[in-house]
Write a protein that holds these residues in place. Structure first.
Motif, mmCIF file in Angstrom:
data_model
loop_
_atom_site.group_PDB
_atom_site.id
_atom_site.type_symbol
_atom_site.label_atom_id
_atom_site.label_comp_id
_atom_site.label_asym_id
_atom_site.label_seq_id
_atom_site.Cartn_x
_atom_site.Cartn_y
_atom_site.Cartn_z
ATOM 1 N N ALA A 150 25.028 28.438 36.814
ATOM 2 C CA ALA A 150 24.792 27.404 37.830
ATOM 3 C C ALA A 150 25.654 27.664 39.056
ATOM 4 O O ALA A 150 25.193 27.535 40.197
ATOM 5 C CB ALA A 150 25.087 26.030 37.229
ATOM 6 N N TYR A 153 24.228 30.574 41.072
ATOM 7 C CA TYR A 153 22.963 30.370 41.779
ATOM 8 C C TYR A 153 22.886 29.046 42.539
ATOM 9 O O TYR A 153 21.819 28.687 43.039
ATOM 10 C CB TYR A 153 21.794 30.481 40.783
ATOM 11 N N TYR A 156 21.169 29.007 45.905
ATOM 12 C CA TYR A 156 19.769 29.423 46.007
ATOM 13 C C TYR A 156 18.899 28.214 46.355
ATOM 14 O O TYR A 156 19.236 27.076 46.050
ATOM 15 C CB TYR A 156 19.287 30.038 44.677
ATOM 16 N N ASP A 158 15.377 25.723 46.540
ATOM 17 C CA ASP A 158 14.757 24.936 45.467
ATOM 18 C C ASP A 158 13.562 25.650 44.830
ATOM 19 O O ASP A 158 12.845 25.064 44.019
ATOM 20 C CB ASP A 158 14.380 23.527 45.958
ATOM 21 N N TYR A 161 14.447 27.376 39.476
ATOM 22 C CA TYR A 161 14.561 26.310 38.477
ATOM 23 C C TYR A 161 15.343 26.878 37.292
ATOM 24 O O TYR A 161 15.201 28.062 36.970
ATOM 25 C CB TYR A 161 13.168 25.903 37.971
ATOM 26 N N ASN A 192 24.978 22.099 41.165
ATOM 27 C CA ASN A 192 23.542 22.014 41.506
ATOM 28 C C ASN A 192 23.067 20.568 41.310
ATOM 29 O O ASN A 192 22.327 20.267 40.372
ATOM 30 C CB ASN A 192 22.712 22.925 40.602
ATOM 31 N N ARG A 195 19.110 20.475 41.544
ATOM 32 C CA ARG A 195 18.278 21.598 41.048
ATOM 33 C C ARG A 195 17.350 21.099 39.942
ATOM 34 O O ARG A 195 17.769 20.322 39.075
ATOM 35 C CB ARG A 195 19.204 22.665 40.473
ATOM 36 N N ASN A 220 15.725 14.756 38.150
ATOM 37 C CA ASN A 220 15.286 16.110 38.489
ATOM 38 C C ASN A 220 15.094 16.990 37.258
ATOM 39 O O ASN A 220 15.644 18.093 37.163
ATOM 40 C CB ASN A 220 16.252 16.728 39.501
#
Ligand code: BGC
Length: 352
Positions: A150, A153, A156, A158, A161, A192, A195, A220
């Motif tokens: 996590a 990334y 990064y 959206d 996933y 995140n 995310r 989410n």
């Protein structure tokens, strides 16, 4: 999926994405797609890059995904890939459970090429067998591996996933998994906060196990299920399956009752999603190459179209191995399967 709001309070109004009007009396019903439902829609039609990075460390299961493949996957109409990685083979056994840089670099490259090609990516932790066999012993390691991924990334977009754990089973019962999946989500959230996290029920992400899945109050999340029913058809001749299924041959599929069974099961998943306000991603489905091709095509088309009609995204299992929609030797798509998955693919005309 739509969120229906019949509230007059500011907080609820904002949560539903409405312009805040504070007053008395009911406000009009407003339907708006949640962020998770919109993200699930963006996954759309997807493809698993199976038998690649989920092979054990040092093993080659015969699939080498090259940059050009990712472009080809997008060009024929897939919107997303699912990237199964056996991260547990690339992290130290003892604290601090450091994930190896070389593997992270390899995955980074694939992610960037996939993104440049216009694909959304579900990055998955696949075959963490220790967690299935001895959840308590691996709980901390699972959490720390996810914390590292996590953090890596977090910046990064959206289009990326995270999927916490493929097909929980064995000792990872619903009760254990419901607790451990919270650890996974908590490990991801500091770096995140919004995310999309994909998570599915125990018993190999079985639709029948959905009623036992307990999720935290996190908007989410996308719920994944795997669809391989009837197993005697989809896994006939599969050497890695224990028991009589591996010796079944020539079993066809497609009677009205069989079609109804597939539609009914996916319908159950959709109904669970509707009741719990969670979008559903059919993260794996496919019929192995030992099954008769005509039936494979019919089954694949039925699952894909049914899922779509129920508002679900999907990812076919898989790209270029035993279930493959692509033939790596001939370097071409298996057109009947591709047509079943993506009826409007640009290669279709040449095959008709
Ligand atoms: C497993 C694969 C298997 C596939 C179909 C996946 O989740 O990781 O090894 O081929 O399911 O059985």
């Amino acid at each position: 999926m739509f969120v229906f709001c019949r509230r007059i309070f500011l907080r609820a109004s904002l949560a539903c994405g409405m312009v805040a009007i504070v007053g008395i009396g009911p406000v009009p019903v407003v339907a708006q797609e949640s962020a998770a439902a919109a993200a699930n829609r963006r996954l759309g039609r997807g493809l698993n890059l199976g038998n690649f990075l989920e092979a054990p460390r040092g093993a080659n299961w015969g699939v080498q995904v090259e940059d050009r493949h990712l472009k080809m996957i997008r060009e024929v109409g897939f919107q997303s890939i699912r990237l199964p990685v056996r991260w547990s083979d690339y992290a130290s056994e003892q604290p601090p459970y450091r994930v190896e840089k070389a593997m992270l670099d390899r995955v980074d490259h694939l992610l960037q090429v996939a993104h440049a090609a216009g694909l959304n990516v579900v990055l998955n932790h696949h075959h963490y067998q220790g967690l299935d066999a001895d959840p308590d012993a691996h709980r901390e390691r699972f959490k720390v591996i996810w914390r590292q991924l996590a953090e890596r990334y977090g910046h990064y977009g959206d289009w990326l996933y995270f999927e916490l754990h493929n097909e929980p089973h064995d000792k990872l019962t619903a009760e254990k998994w419901n607790a451990i999946l919270r650890d996974g989500i908590q490990a991801v959230r500091p770096s995140n906060p919004t995310r999309m996290i994909v998570v599915g029920p125990d018993r190999w992400n079985n639709i029948r196990a959905l009623p036992d899945l307990r999720l935290p109050d996190d908007p989410n999340l996308i719920v994944t299920v795997h669809m391989y029913e009837p197993f005697q058809f989809t896994h006939q001749g599969a050497s890695w399956i224990e028991g009589p299924v591996r010796s079944i041959r020539d079993r066809t599929w497609g009677t009205p009752e069989e079609v109804e069974q597939v539609q009914g099961m996916l319908g159950q998943a959709a109904e669970w999603g509707r009741q719990h306000g969670r979008p559903i991603y059919v993260g794996e489905f496919g019929a192995y190459s030992k099954a008769p091709l005509e039936s494979r095509v019919a089954w694949t088309r039925t699952v894909a179209r049914t899922a779509e009609s129920l508002g679900m995204s999907w990812a076919y299992w898989e790209f270029a191995a035993g279930f493959g929609v692509y033939d790596p030797q001939a370097q071409r798509w298996r057109q009947p399967l591709l047509d079943a998955l993506i009826p409007d693919n640009p290669l279709r005309a040449t095959s008709d």
